[in-house]
Design a protein around this motif. Structure first.
Motif, mmCIF file in Angstrom:
data_model
loop_
_atom_site.group_PDB
_atom_site.id
_atom_site.type_symbol
_atom_site.label_atom_id
_atom_site.label_comp_id
_atom_site.label_asym_id
_atom_site.label_seq_id
_atom_site.Cartn_x
_atom_site.Cartn_y
_atom_site.Cartn_z
ATOM 1 N N GLU A 198 8.623 7.392 0.942
ATOM 2 C CA GLU A 198 8.246 6.712 -0.303
ATOM 3 C C GLU A 198 8.156 5.202 -0.142
ATOM 4 O OE1 GLU A 198 12.694 7.841 -0.669
ATOM 5 O OE2 GLU A 198 10.845 8.697 0.154
ATOM 6 N N ARG A 199 8.600 4.679 1.004
ATOM 7 C CA ARG A 199 8.498 3.238 1.268
ATOM 8 C C ARG A 199 7.411 2.930 2.298
ATOM 9 N NH1 ARG A 199 11.162 0.971 -2.954
ATOM 10 N NH2 ARG A 199 12.834 2.403 -3.498
ATOM 11 N N ALA A 200 6.510 3.880 2.515
ATOM 12 C CA ALA A 200 5.486 3.697 3.546
ATOM 13 C C ALA A 200 4.475 2.619 3.181
ATOM 14 C CB ALA A 200 4.764 5.011 3.811
ATOM 15 N N GLY A 201 4.158 2.496 1.890
ATOM 16 C CA GLY A 201 3.059 1.625 1.490
ATOM 17 C C GLY A 201 3.455 0.311 0.875
ATOM 18 N N ILE A 202 4.668 -0.170 1.118
ATOM 19 C CA ILE A 202 5.055 -1.480 0.570
ATOM 20 C C ILE A 202 4.026 -2.511 1.007
ATOM 21 C CG2 ILE A 202 6.788 -3.320 0.657
ATOM 22 C CD1 ILE A 202 8.909 -1.183 1.039
ATOM 23 N N PRO A 203 3.432 -3.248 0.073
ATOM 24 C CA PRO A 203 2.349 -4.177 0.431
ATOM 25 C C PRO A 203 2.830 -5.335 1.286
ATOM 26 C CG PRO A 203 2.981 -4.449 -1.877
ATOM 27 C CD PRO A 203 3.698 -3.235 -1.382
ATOM 28 N N SER A 204 1.895 -5.941 1.983
ATOM 29 C CA SER A 204 2.223 -7.071 2.856
ATOM 30 C C SER A 204 2.701 -8.261 2.047
ATOM 31 C CB SER A 204 1.000 -7.477 3.680
ATOM 32 O OG SER A 204 0.001 -8.044 2.841
ATOM 33 N N GLN A 205 3.447 -9.136 2.694
ATOM 34 C CA GLN A 205 3.896 -10.352 2.021
ATOM 35 C C GLN A 205 2.712 -11.183 1.558
ATOM 36 O OE1 GLN A 205 6.480 -12.351 4.795
ATOM 37 N NE2 GLN A 205 8.247 -11.087 4.281
ATOM 38 N N GLU A 206 1.675 -11.271 2.390
ATOM 39 C CA GLU A 206 0.511 -12.085 2.044
ATOM 40 C C GLU A 206 -0.152 -11.592 0.763
ATOM 41 O OE1 GLU A 206 1.380 -12.584 6.317
ATOM 42 O OE2 GLU A 206 1.151 -10.834 5.002
ATOM 43 N N ASP B 62 -1.026 11.912 12.626
ATOM 44 C CA ASP B 62 -1.448 13.028 11.777
ATOM 45 C C ASP B 62 -0.247 13.642 11.055
ATOM 46 O OD1 ASP B 62 -4.075 12.696 12.503
ATOM 47 O OD2 ASP B 62 -4.049 14.262 14.050
ATOM 48 N N GLU B 63 0.853 13.807 11.771
ATOM 49 C CA GLU B 63 2.060 14.371 11.151
ATOM 50 C C GLU B 63 2.578 13.452 10.050
ATOM 51 O OE1 GLU B 63 3.936 16.783 14.987
ATOM 52 O OE2 GLU B 63 4.403 14.665 14.673
ATOM 53 N N PHE B 64 2.565 12.164 10.322
ATOM 54 C CA PHE B 64 3.046 11.205 9.332
ATOM 55 C C PHE B 64 2.157 11.215 8.093
ATOM 56 C CE2 PHE B 64 3.273 6.748 7.689
ATOM 57 C CZ PHE B 64 4.596 6.777 7.279
ATOM 58 N N GLN B 65 0.851 11.306 8.291
ATOM 59 C CA GLN B 65 -0.068 11.353 7.155
ATOM 60 C C GLN B 65 0.186 12.589 6.311
ATOM 61 O OE1 GLN B 65 -2.330 8.848 6.198
ATOM 62 N NE2 GLN B 65 -2.169 10.134 4.364
ATOM 63 N N ARG B 66 0.467 13.718 6.967
ATOM 64 C CA ARG B 66 0.779 14.936 6.218
ATOM 65 C C ARG B 66 2.055 14.763 5.404
ATOM 66 N NH1 ARG B 66 -1.416 17.654 10.791
ATOM 67 N NH2 ARG B 66 0.619 17.788 11.820
ATOM 68 N N MET B 67 3.059 14.088 5.990
ATOM 69 C CA MET B 67 4.298 13.822 5.244
ATOM 70 C C MET B 67 4.000 12.997 3.994
ATOM 71 S SD MET B 67 6.954 12.759 8.273
ATOM 72 C CE MET B 67 7.163 13.740 9.748
ATOM 73 N N CYS B 68 3.171 11.974 4.154
ATOM 74 C CA CYS B 68 2.822 11.105 3.027
ATOM 75 C C CYS B 68 2.037 11.881 1.971
ATOM 76 C CB CYS B 68 2.015 9.900 3.509
ATOM 77 S SG CYS B 68 2.928 8.754 4.552
ATOM 78 N N ASP B 69 1.094 12.709 2.404
ATOM 79 C CA ASP B 69 0.297 13.512 1.459
ATOM 80 C C ASP B 69 1.190 14.474 0.691
ATOM 81 O OD1 ASP B 69 -1.970 12.218 2.351
ATOM 82 O OD2 ASP B 69 -2.588 13.832 3.709
ATOM 83 N N ASP B 70 2.118 15.113 1.383
ATOM 84 C CA ASP B 70 3.022 16.047 0.722
ATOM 85 C C ASP B 70 3.898 15.330 -0.306
ATOM 86 O OD1 ASP B 70 2.013 18.098 2.249
ATOM 87 O OD2 ASP B 70 3.669 18.094 3.697
#
Length: 281
Positions: A73-81, A266-274
């Motif tokens: 759930e913390r995969a997409g924290i936006p960049s500081q910029e 690919d595995e990580f993307q599946r985790m995020c999609d799930d």
């Protein structure tokens, strides 16, 4: 620095001012791989060109890693910029509202300084800091431009640096009451990665809440690496072993973090999609 035959290098950690990663490189006779301890850090693409880190990536290292946000759930924290640009946009918008606005910027004793620097630059104004915070800033390697932006006279500017607790609506109300002859409204910025939530529409930007004359921006500005950035850093360093130093229970949580860090793309993307499907349901 060389300590007992071990070369010790300090590398900017892109965390709070003064924070460093520490790299230990042993002499060839010891036949040991390097050890990199990140401490608290935020991965930045510029680290890929740091000579010491490039050398480590070629040799492989034992990596002691800041895993504060090692969760899907913390995969997409936006960049500081990105977040700092959002802060600039918000400050500029609120400053032309027609109200007499007092801006508050939450910080820790050390940390989150980039937020108020960018706001000051956007409005071309000085920033008020109290005596204690000014003493801390005086210990840092500030540029001449940054030093010129600071003032300890709260009447000279409507940009005030406060402790993080003062960005709550209760504290904001008390502050507005204190300054009622000078300001009509208080706009506070609360910068912390914990405001980020992957199941909300505001994940990529700031969240604005208003209670009358009080306005609070929850800003997902983080000085820790997102989950995706942690994976990127582990790959870049070519880590032989990873030792999480946050949330390491030597059991279930450790296993979960290692699965995330070592999973293929690919595995990580599946985790995020799930995880996204679960949040939507």
């Amino acid at each position: 620095h060389v300590v007992d035959g071990v070369r010790v290098t300090f590398i900017d950690a892109n965390h709070c001012p003064g924070a460093v990663m520490i790299l230990f490189v042993f002499d060839a006779a010891q036949n040991k791989p390097p050890v990199l301890h990140t401490g608290d850090f935020r991965f930045h693409p510029s680290m890929r060109s740091h000579p010491a880190l490039v050398d480590v990536s070629r040799r492989g290292a034992h990596l002691i890693l800041d895993t504060t946000y090692c969760a899907i759930e913390r995969a997409g924290i936006p960049s500081q910029e990105y977040v700092l640009q959002c802060v600039r946009d918000a400050v500029l918008a609120e400053s032309v509202s027609g109200r007499r606005v007092l801006f508050l910027f939450g910080t820790y004793a050390v940390g989150k300084e980039k937020v108020f620097w960018h706001a000051a630059e956007a409005l071309s104004k000085k920033v008020y800091v109290g005596k204690t915070k000014r003493q801390i800033l005086a210990c840092l390697n500030l540029t001449s431009e940054q030093r010129a932006m600071l003032t300890t006279d709260d009447t000279k500017t409507n940009l005030h640096v406060v402790d993080m607790a003062s960005t709550s609506f209760k504290k904001m109300g008390a502050i507005l009451k204190y300054y009622k002859s000078r300001y009509d409204s208080v706009v506070a910025f609360k910068p912390t990665g914990w405001t980020f939530s992957a199941d909300k529409k505001t994940t990529r930007a700031t969240s604005r809440r208003a209670r009358g004359a009080l306005i609070q921006y929850a800003v997902p500005y983080s000085e820790h690496s997102s989950c995706a950035e942690l994976r990127e850093f582990v790959k870049f360093i070519n880590a032989r072993n990873v030792f999480p130093h946050v949330g390491n229970d030597r059991g279930e949580n450790l296993a979960r973090m290692m699965t995330i860090l070592r999973a293929s793309d690919d595995e990580f993307q599946r985790m995020c999609d799930d995880a996204n499907k679960e949040n939507q349901s």
